[in-house]
Design a protein around this motif. Structure first.
Motif: not given
Length: 201
Positions: A100-105, A114-116, A124-131, A180-183
């Motif tokens: 989660q920290c890597a994702l926010l960074d 943003g990022l898709t 962030a090392g997740y295996k799927s879009r859902a996760s 994309p998602w934008i913080l």
């Protein structure tokens, strides 16, 4: 304050410690355990211990009222967006995982671009879009719970509760591209402040 003379109480999301220090009655507010950081939030003095506690409660209530007034309405979700100071306090206290920290960074570095979800998962090392979406949403849920902000449903039915407190969907570059998602700007500013404070250590 000597440990044996400290009175411990609570007010809202803060732990209150009070007692006599150098001849004066003082009350201090700290994040409630099990918060990750235990730094001083506010303090107040009084002629008696109870007066110090009441003065601190009043100061904390004024602080919360001021912060609530500083929140803006989000045009994307219709919900409220905390100030950068509120985000910073929440980020210091909630339990974020390393992904989660890597994702926010990664999202903070991407700024308004943003990022898709695919790039978010990769960063962030997740295996799927859902996760990655579930993890992204859980950050918002934790922030909302810490700041006592009700969750607002996203603009799309597939948006999970909590997401509107961390970011919003931008516009897709083409019909075949994923938006994309934008913080939120305030969250990006809070994360930048956190980075700078780490560099100062």
């Amino acid at each position: 304050m000597a440990a044996s003379s400290i009175k411990v109480g609570a007010h809202g999301r803060y732990q209150i410690k009070s007692g006599r220090l150098s001849g004066e009655y003082v009350a201090r507010a700290f994040p409630k355990p099990p918060a990750r950081a235990q730094g001083l939030i506010a303090e107040a003095y009084g002629a008696t211990e109870q007066a110090a506690i009441e003065a601190l409660h009043s100061a904390l209530d004024d602080r919360e009222s001021s912060r609530t007034a500083d929140r803006r309405m989000d045009a994307h979700s219709g919900g409220v967006i905390p100030s950068a100071a509120e985000y910073a306090e929440a980020i210091r206290q909630i339990e974020l995982s390393k992904p989660q920290c890597a994702l926010l960074d990664a999202l903070a570095l991407a700024k308004e671009d943003g990022l898709t979800e695919v790039r978010m998962a990769r960063a962030a090392g997740y295996k799927s879009r859902a996760s990655v979406k579930r993890s992204f949403a859980s950050v918002g849920i934790m922030i909302g719970e810490f700041l006592s902000i009700d969750q607002v449903a996203g603009m799309n039915p597939e948006d999970l509760d909590g997401i509107s407190l961390v970011g919003y969907r931008g516009s897709a570059d083409s019909e075949n591209a994923s938006a994309p998602w934008i913080l939120h700007l305030e969250l990006r500013e809070a994360l930048q402040t956190a980075w700078l404070s780490q560099l100062d250590r």
